[in-house]
Design a protein around this motif. Structure first.
Motif, PDB file in Angstrom:
ATOM      1  N   GLU A 136       5.160  10.165   7.681  1.00 11.49           N
ATOM      2  CA  GLU A 136       4.694   9.259   7.798  1.00 11.49           C
ATOM      3  C   GLU A 136       5.714   8.337   9.113  1.00 11.49           C
ATOM      4  O   GLU A 136       5.214   7.844   8.577  1.00 11.49           O
ATOM      5  CB  GLU A 136       4.615   8.791   6.460  1.00 11.49           C
ATOM      6  N   ALA A 137       6.577   8.537   9.472  1.00 12.76           N
ATOM      7  CA  ALA A 137       7.654   7.845  10.469  1.00 12.76           C
ATOM      8  C   ALA A 137       6.570   7.241  11.556  1.00 12.76           C
ATOM      9  O   ALA A 137       6.534   7.556  12.472  1.00 12.76           O
ATOM     10  CB  ALA A 137       8.851   8.745  11.458  1.00 12.76           C
ATOM     11  N   LYS A 138       5.893   6.360  10.983  1.00 15.97           N
ATOM     12  CA  LYS A 138       5.653   5.322  11.571  1.00 15.97           C
ATOM     13  C   LYS A 138       6.123   3.626  12.218  1.00 15.97           C
ATOM     14  O   LYS A 138       6.793   3.899  11.561  1.00 15.97           O
ATOM     15  CB  LYS A 138       4.106   4.637  11.073  1.00 15.97           C
ATOM     16  N   PHE A 139       5.568   3.579  13.482  1.00 16.84           N
ATOM     17  CA  PHE A 139       5.997   2.040  13.495  1.00 16.84           C
ATOM     18  C   PHE A 139       4.840   1.762  15.148  1.00 16.84           C
ATOM     19  O   PHE A 139       3.419   1.933  15.100  1.00 16.84           O
ATOM     20  CB  PHE A 139       7.600   2.262  14.883  1.00 16.84           C
ATOM     21  N   ASP A 140       4.770   0.540  14.942  1.00 14.15           N
ATOM     22  CA  ASP A 140       4.215  -0.268  15.695  1.00 14.15           C
ATOM     23  C   ASP A 140       4.369  -0.898  16.662  1.00 14.15           C
ATOM     24  O   ASP A 140       5.469  -2.132  16.326  1.00 14.15           O
ATOM     25  CB  ASP A 140       3.026  -1.756  14.997  1.00 14.15           C
ATOM     26  N   LEU A 141       4.843  -1.145  17.790  1.00 14.34           N
ATOM     27  CA  LEU A 141       4.960  -0.997  18.878  1.00 14.34           C
ATOM     28  C   LEU A 141       3.764  -2.653  20.248  1.00 14.34           C
ATOM     29  O   LEU A 141       3.598  -1.662  20.875  1.00 14.34           O
ATOM     30  CB  LEU A 141       5.898  -0.732  19.407  1.00 14.34           C
ATOM     31  N   ILE A 142       4.036  -3.895  19.915  1.00 19.02           N
ATOM     32  CA  ILE A 142       2.919  -4.213  21.281  1.00 19.02           C
ATOM     33  C   ILE A 142       3.497  -5.109  21.712  1.00 19.02           C
ATOM     34  O   ILE A 142       4.830  -5.772  20.773  1.00 19.02           O
ATOM     35  CB  ILE A 142       2.215  -4.841  20.190  1.00 19.02           C
ATOM     36  N   PHE A 143       3.468  -4.953  22.627  1.00 19.78           N
ATOM     37  CA  PHE A 143       4.142  -6.385  23.636  1.00 19.78           C
ATOM     38  C   PHE A 143       3.306  -7.540  23.865  1.00 19.78           C
ATOM     39  O   PHE A 143       2.070  -7.475  24.000  1.00 19.78           O
ATOM     40  CB  PHE A 143       4.288  -5.944  25.510  1.00 19.78           C
ATOM     41  N   SER A 144       3.470  -8.833  23.542  1.00 14.06           N
ATOM     42  CA  SER A 144       3.422  -9.863  23.450  1.00 14.06           C
ATOM     43  C   SER A 144       3.119 -10.289  24.839  1.00 14.06           C
ATOM     44  O   SER A 144       4.729 -11.558  25.015  1.00 14.06           O
ATOM     45  CB  SER A 144       3.834 -11.351  22.044  1.00 14.06           C
ATOM     46  N   HIS A 145       1.985 -10.842  25.484  1.00  8.82           N
ATOM     47  CA  HIS A 145       2.857 -11.568  26.770  1.00  8.82           C
ATOM     48  C   HIS A 145       3.167 -12.862  27.227  1.00  8.82           C
ATOM     49  O   HIS A 145       3.829 -13.468  27.623  1.00  8.82           O
ATOM     50  CB  HIS A 145       1.504 -11.274  27.663  1.00  8.82           C
ATOM     51  N   GLU A 146       2.621 -13.561  25.873  1.00  9.77           N
ATOM     52  CA  GLU A 146       2.843 -14.980  25.912  1.00  9.77           C
ATOM     53  C   GLU A 146       4.552 -15.357  25.033  1.00  9.77           C
ATOM     54  O   GLU A 146       5.062 -16.485  25.270  1.00  9.77           O
ATOM     55  CB  GLU A 146       2.171 -15.216  23.781  1.00  9.77           C
ATOM     56  N   ASP A 147       4.721 -14.608  24.112  1.00  9.17           N
ATOM     57  CA  ASP A 147       6.139 -14.306  23.593  1.00  9.17           C
ATOM     58  C   ASP A 147       7.059 -13.931  25.265  1.00  9.17           C
ATOM     59  O   ASP A 147       8.262 -14.081  24.837  1.00  9.17           O
ATOM     60  CB  ASP A 147       6.429 -14.329  22.523  1.00  9.17           C
ATOM     61  N   LEU A 150       8.067  -5.391  16.583  1.00  8.57           N
ATOM     62  CA  LEU A 150       8.133  -4.207  16.309  1.00  8.57           C
ATOM     63  C   LEU A 150       7.604  -4.493  15.044  1.00  8.57           C
ATOM     64  O   LEU A 150       8.634  -5.613  14.466  1.00  8.57           O
ATOM     65  CB  LEU A 150       9.786  -3.675  16.962  1.00  8.57           C
ATOM     66  N   ASN A 151       7.014  -3.711  14.440  1.00 11.62           N
ATOM     67  CA  ASN A 151       7.469  -3.137  12.699  1.00 11.62           C
ATOM     68  C   ASN A 151       7.875  -1.507  13.125  1.00 11.62           C
ATOM     69  O   ASN A 151       6.817  -0.627  13.331  1.00 11.62           O
ATOM     70  CB  ASN A 151       5.734  -3.415  12.472  1.00 11.62           C
ATOM     71  N   PHE A 152       8.705  -1.061  11.302  1.00 14.84           N
ATOM     72  CA  PHE A 152       9.204  -0.141  11.587  1.00 14.84           C
ATOM     73  C   PHE A 152       9.279  -0.031  10.130  1.00 14.84           C
ATOM     74  O   PHE A 152       9.849  -0.775   9.526  1.00 14.84           O
ATOM     75  CB  PHE A 152       9.815   0.447  12.287  1.00 14.84           C
ATOM     76  N   ALA A 153       9.163   1.336   8.896  1.00  8.41           N
ATOM     77  CA  ALA A 153       9.362   1.217   8.084  1.00  8.41           C
ATOM     78  C   ALA A 153      10.809   2.122   7.961  1.00  8.41           C
ATOM     79  O   ALA A 153      11.383   2.965   8.483  1.00  8.41           O
ATOM     80  CB  ALA A 153       8.572   2.478   7.391  1.00  8.41           C
ATOM     81  N   LEU A 154      11.888   0.839   7.194  1.00  9.98           N
ATOM     82  CA  LEU A 154      13.209   1.204   6.823  1.00  9.98           C
ATOM     83  C   LEU A 154      13.191   2.893   6.361  1.00  9.98           C
ATOM     84  O   LEU A 154      14.422   3.267   6.879  1.00  9.98           O
ATOM     85  CB  LEU A 154      13.574   0.642   5.747  1.00  9.98           C
ATOM     86  N   VAL A 187       0.506  -1.105  -0.123  1.00 10.87           N
ATOM     87  CA  VAL A 187       0.038  -0.409   0.576  1.00 10.87           C
ATOM     88  C   VAL A 187       0.846   1.441  -0.075  1.00 10.87           C
ATOM     89  O   VAL A 187       0.807   2.359  -0.655  1.00 10.87           O
ATOM     90  CB  VAL A 187      -0.979   0.336   0.626  1.00 10.87           C
ATOM     91  N   PHE A 188       1.798   1.414   0.960  1.00 12.10           N
ATOM     92  CA  PHE A 188       2.412   2.497   1.286  1.00 12.10           C
ATOM     93  C   PHE A 188       3.813   2.882   0.658  1.00 12.10           C
ATOM     94  O   PHE A 188       4.057   3.603   0.764  1.00 12.10           O
ATOM     95  CB  PHE A 188       2.747   2.893   2.888  1.00 12.10           C
ATOM     96  N   GLY A 189       3.862   1.518  -0.129  1.00 14.67           N
ATOM     97  CA  GLY A 189       5.422   1.273  -1.164  1.00 14.67           C
ATOM     98  C   GLY A 189       6.674   1.277  -0.208  1.00 14.67           C
ATOM     99  O   GLY A 189       8.040   1.211  -0.483  1.00 14.67           O
ATOM    100  N   THR A 190       6.497   0.996   1.284  1.00 16.38           N
ATOM    101  CA  THR A 190       7.992   1.640   2.001  1.00 16.38           C
ATOM    102  C   THR A 190       8.548   0.901   2.162  1.00 16.38           C
ATOM    103  O   THR A 190       7.369  -1.105   2.357  1.00 16.38           O
ATOM    104  CB  THR A 190       7.388   1.765   3.407  1.00 16.38           C
ATOM    105  N   TYR A 191       9.300   0.103   2.670  1.00 14.77           N
ATOM    106  CA  TYR A 191      10.217  -1.941   3.309  1.00 14.77           C
ATOM    107  C   TYR A 191       9.803  -1.435   4.415  1.00 14.77           C
ATOM    108  O   TYR A 191      10.348  -0.989   5.607  1.00 14.77           O
ATOM    109  CB  TYR A 191      11.702  -1.188   3.150  1.00 14.77           C
ATOM    110  N   ASP A 192       9.357  -2.500   5.186  1.00 14.21           N
ATOM    111  CA  ASP A 192       8.601  -2.730   5.952  1.00 14.21           C
ATOM    112  C   ASP A 192       9.977  -3.638   7.403  1.00 14.21           C
ATOM    113  O   ASP A 192      10.497  -4.539   6.600  1.00 14.21           O
ATOM    114  CB  ASP A 192       6.879  -3.524   5.980  1.00 14.21           C
ATOM    115  N   VAL A 193      10.215  -3.644   8.143  1.00  8.28           N
ATOM    116  CA  VAL A 193      11.520  -4.450   9.049  1.00  8.28           C
ATOM    117  C   VAL A 193      10.139  -4.990  10.201  1.00  8.28           C
ATOM    118  O   VAL A 193       9.505  -4.444  10.419  1.00  8.28           O
ATOM    119  CB  VAL A 193      12.254  -2.855   9.451  1.00  8.28           C
ATOM    120  N   MET A 194      10.315  -6.374  10.350  1.00  7.44           N
ATOM    121  CA  MET A 194       9.261  -6.778  11.312  1.00  7.44           C
ATOM    122  C   MET A 194      10.357  -7.455  12.427  1.00  7.44           C
ATOM    123  O   MET A 194      10.556  -8.635  11.658  1.00  7.44           O
ATOM    124  CB  MET A 194       8.212  -7.330  10.897  1.00  7.44           C
TER     125      MET A 194
END
Length: 197
Positions: free
Chosen positions: A142-153, A158-162, A110-117
């Motif tokens: 548009e510098a966005k990132f997703d940061l979610i803590f996984s209690h299970e793991d 962490l996902n961010f656009a390179l 969608v955004f044409g960015t290079y996403d790191v996960m």
């Protein structure tokens, strides 16, 4: 965290000729006045990931398409935009230093960015400093990132656009992109380590 990982790496990988470290680790040793009694040789950054485990995978099924050699790192990063149905999965001993098992890299449809996960093994209590450092380090409107803590793991997803990491350019190779990701993660973990209080 980082200090312990670097010291452990030096202990387990030194030999009679000393040990090869790269710019980030050497700078860390100097900044934190961690003297070593062994010979340290600075390695060429372009060789850091020559022994990485690399898979090209299908986005839809997550099945491996092909296991690649380090020669694949010389491919242009734009390879991922030409093959939007693929993502890269990489493992390396160097990621262990920054509390990451592996990374995935893909071109966002969608955004044409290079996403790191990746999964970052840092305690939940560091959420504030992680978010502050990610906000400060990722540049652009548009510098966005997703940061979610996984209690299970017990780790941060962490996902961010390179594209928004300082030093990024479209003409880089996949190997240069992986080096940039490593440098970014190294600095992130170093800041977290400095905020233990």
């Amino acid at each position: 965290m980082l200090k312990d990982q670097i010291i452990q790496y030096i202990r387990t990988n030194q030999n009679a000729d000393g040990i090869i470290l790269f710019g980030e680790e050497l700078e860390y040793l100097e900044n934190h006045q961690l003297a070593t009694d062994i010979q340290v040789v600075e390695g060429d950054a372009s060789t850091r990931f020559t022994d990485a485990y690399i898979e090209r995978c299908d986005k839809e099924t997550e099945n491996m398409i092909r296991n690649e050699s380090s020669a694949f790192l010389s491919e242009p990063l734009a390879y991922l935009k030409k093959h939007k149905n693929e993502f890269l999965y990489l493992e390396s001993k160097w990621f262990d230093l920054v509390n990451v098992d592996a990374i995935s890299l893909e071109a966002d449809d969608v955004f044409g960015t290079y996403d790191v996960m990746l999964g970052l093994k840092v305690q939940k209590k560091f959420e504030k400093v992680l978010k502050e450092q990610l906000d400060a380090s990722l540049h652009g409107g548009e510098a966005k990132f997703d940061l979610i803590f996984s209690h299970e793991d017990g780790l941060w997803n962490l996902n961010f656009a390179l594209n928004y990491v300082e030093g990024f350019h479209e003409e880089m190779t996949i190997g240069q992109a992986i080096q940039l990701i490593y440098r970014f993660l190294f600095k992130l973990v170093e800041v977290v380590e400095g905020n233990k209080n």
